[in-house]
Design an enzyme around this catalytic site. Structure first.
Site, PDB file in Angstrom:
ATOM      1  N   LYS A  12      26.831 -16.776  57.829  1.00 43.62           N
ATOM      2  CA  LYS A  12      27.808 -17.494  58.638  1.00 43.62           C
ATOM      3  C   LYS A  12      27.440 -18.976  58.676  1.00 43.62           C
ATOM      4  O   LYS A  12      26.302 -19.328  58.991  1.00 43.62           O
ATOM      5  CB  LYS A  12      27.822 -16.914  60.062  1.00 43.62           C
ATOM      6  CG  LYS A  12      28.908 -17.463  60.958  1.00 43.62           C
ATOM      7  CD  LYS A  12      28.879 -16.751  62.308  1.00 43.62           C
ATOM      8  CE  LYS A  12      29.958 -17.290  63.241  1.00 43.62           C
ATOM      9  NZ  LYS A  12      29.912 -16.651  64.569  1.00 43.62           N
ATOM     10  N   HIS A  19      29.259 -21.302  60.452  1.00 39.43           N
ATOM     11  CA  HIS A  19      29.829 -21.975  61.629  1.00 39.43           C
ATOM     12  C   HIS A  19      29.309 -21.267  62.877  1.00 39.43           C
ATOM     13  O   HIS A  19      28.645 -20.236  62.789  1.00 39.43           O
ATOM     14  CB  HIS A  19      31.361 -21.937  61.588  1.00 39.43           C
ATOM     15  CG  HIS A  19      31.924 -20.550  61.551  1.00 39.43           C
ATOM     16  ND1 HIS A  19      32.000 -19.815  60.385  1.00 39.43           N
ATOM     17  CD2 HIS A  19      32.422 -19.762  62.537  1.00 39.43           C
ATOM     18  CE1 HIS A  19      32.539 -18.634  60.643  1.00 39.43           C
ATOM     19  NE2 HIS A  19      32.786 -18.577  61.935  1.00 39.43           N
TER      20      HIS A  19
END
Length: 223
Positions: free
Chosen positions: A107, A109
């Protein structure tokens, strides 16, 4: 067999996690039994899994760890219910211990990263998984643990099939033990399943399982 092991096998059988018949495994072998941990979804059997994991961990003489890792996806609920049960059994030791699991895709963000849950950095990591067939989940977990600066402390499985690999006379469990030098424990084994089956199945079906065990049984790993 201990009470928690017998209860886990019984509930696995009742919930069709453990089934008997004719099955073709990924290896191509024809197996007279199948264990599908994807069906660990009812509350009673998940409770039994948690209790068995926790008791196996507590009883293990050489497991010292700081965090539990449940490899995605099947390992996630296993790790979650086990850390809760450990905290219930020994709140002083496990009450503040964390668990984590890996993301299938990193991920970039929000909080980001490769893991969800507790940090592995500088910690001794105990991996929980269902079975070890090709060792893929363990090796992928090792890449993650190394990337996060953690240390592999051991592995606890639900089932040890006690069978050799396709190309070698020893088991994948023995191979991983040798490769990483860590303890590996299993809650139940094929021997336990045979013992259970003797009270449930016709003699001809028991013989199929015993013949399978004899045909594919693992030998000690060569030094």
């Amino acid at each position: 067999m201990k009470d928690h092991q017998a209860r886990l096998i019984q509930l696995s059988y009742e919930n069709k996690i453990l089934t008997f018949g004719d099955f073709t495994l990924k290896s191509g072998r024809k197996s007279p039994y199948f264990f599908n941990s994807g069906f660990f979804c009812a509350g009673d059997v998940l409770g039994a899994v948690a209790d068995s994991y926790a008791q196996t961990i507590i009883d293990a003489p050489d497991l010292e760890f700081d965090i539990i890792l449940g490899p995605a996806y099947k390992g996630i609920p296993l790790a979650a219910v086990t850390i809760v049960k450990l905290a219930e059994k020994d709140p002083a030791k496990f009450g503040k211990m964390e668990y984590a699991y890996n993301r299938k895709e990193k991920k970039d963000h929000g909080e980001g990263g490769n893991t969800v849950g507790g940090s592995l950095k500088g910690k001794r990591v105990l991996i929980l998984d269902d079975v070890m067939t090709a060792g893929t989940a363990i090796r992928e977990s090792m890449v993650l643990i190394n990337a996060e600066d953690g240390i592999l402390a051991g592995v606890v499985l639900i089932l040890d099939r006690q069978e050799r690999m396709v190309d070698y006379a020893h088991s994948m469990i023995a191979q991983v033990k040798r490769d990483y030098g860590v303890p590996i424990y299993s809650i139940i084994t094929l021997d336990d399943i045979v013992q259970f089956a003797k009270g449930k199945l016709p003699e001809k079906d028991i013989k199929k399982i015993e013949d399978y065990r004899e045909k594919y049984k693992a030998n000690p790993i060569a030094e």
